[in-house]
Design an enzyme around this catalytic site. Structure first.
Site, short mmCIF file in Angstrom:
data_model
loop_
_atom_site.label_atom_id
_atom_site.label_comp_id
_atom_site.label_asym_id
_atom_site.label_seq_id
_atom_site.Cartn_x
_atom_site.Cartn_y
_atom_site.Cartn_z
N GLY A 11 0.49 -1.25 -0.14
CA GLY A 11 0.03 -0.08 0.00
C GLY A 11 0.73 1.30 0.00
N LYS A 12 2.20 1.28 -0.43
CA LYS A 12 3.07 2.31 -0.33
C LYS A 12 2.78 3.42 -1.32
CE LYS A 12 6.80 0.08 -1.06
NZ LYS A 12 6.27 -1.12 -1.33
N LYS A 34 9.55 8.19 -6.96
CA LYS A 34 9.87 6.80 -7.07
C LYS A 34 11.35 6.63 -7.84
CE LYS A 34 8.22 2.27 -6.85
NZ LYS A 34 7.13 1.61 -5.98
N THR A 38 9.80 -0.56 -11.14
CA THR A 38 10.11 -1.97 -12.17
C THR A 38 8.74 -2.40 -12.78
OG1 THR A 38 9.85 -3.49 -10.17
CG2 THR A 38 12.00 -2.59 -11.11
N GLU A 109 8.49 7.24 -2.68
CA GLU A 109 7.99 6.10 -2.32
C GLU A 109 8.98 4.87 -2.58
OE1 GLU A 109 4.97 2.53 -3.98
OE2 GLU A 109 4.62 4.65 -4.87
N GLY A 110 9.39 4.26 -1.59
CA GLY A 110 10.35 2.97 -1.84
C GLY A 110 10.03 2.05 -2.90
N GLY A 112 9.53 -1.93 -2.58
CA GLY A 112 9.58 -3.55 -1.67
C GLY A 112 9.83 -2.58 -0.07
N ASN A 169 -2.36 -1.17 7.01
CA ASN A 169 -3.16 -0.93 5.88
C ASN A 169 -3.91 -2.21 5.73
OD1 ASN A 169 -4.27 -0.34 3.40
ND2 ASN A 169 -2.41 -0.94 2.22
#
Length: 172
Positions: A11-12, A34, A38, A109-110, A112, A169
């Site tokens: 949910g990031k 980001k 990928t 946003e990372g 993983g 989340n």
């Protein structure tokens, strides 16, 4: 600010967009980033979803918002290797600093979790620490989430990275 999770698909992306929208509504000039996406070909689907949540027009985003885009849905280092490309940390840092010059707030946003390798030399944690990004951890209602969340908290604390929040989340 950095948004990490205890896993992928936790949910990031939604959390990043919602936090960015909150800052915007407070008249804070905010953008999302980001570093590596990928499983996409032309544009970062995550950045486009951030824009949608933020109420921004669905347009082509700046290269600084997503410096690396790879087709294969895998970890960053594997996706880059499959395309015979390399990920240069300097490119990511340059993109982040370019956005910081233009916006009050950059929310990253990372990909993983926090320990995901970016390349053979550096992990997400290393870069978050170097950029001194306060972090929010997103976790879900999955088996093992208590362990994953506590491990993420411990690693961030050990590296003196401020944790500004934990977001539960409900993903199922």
């Amino acid at each position: 600010m950095f948004i990490t999770g205890t896993n992928t698909n936790i949910g990031k992306t939604i959390v990043t967009g919602l936090i960015a929208r909150y800052f915007q509504k407070k008249n804070n000039n905010t953008i999302t980033q980001k570093w590596i996406q990928t499983g996409n070909q032309l544009q970062s689907e995550d950045i486009l979803l951030h824009y949608h949540i933020m109420g921004l027009p669905n347009k082509t985003h700046s290269k600084h918002c997503c410096p690396y885009l790879f087709k294969f849905p895998a970890s960053a280092h594997l996706a880059a290797n499959l395309e015979k490309k390399s990920i240069d940390i300097k490119t990511i840092k340059k993109a982040y600093h370019a956005l910081k010059k233009e916006y009050q707030t950059v929310i990253v946003e990372g990909l993983g979790g926090i320990a995901v390798p970016i390349n053979s030399e550096i992990t997400t944690l290393d870069l978050v620490k170097e950029l001194k990004l306060p972090t929010i951890i997103v976790f879900g209602n999955e088996l093992g989430t208590i362990n994953h969340t506590l491990l993420t908290v411990k690693v961030l604390q050990h590296e003196n990275i401020p944790i500004v929040g934990l977001i539960y989340n409900h993903i199922h």
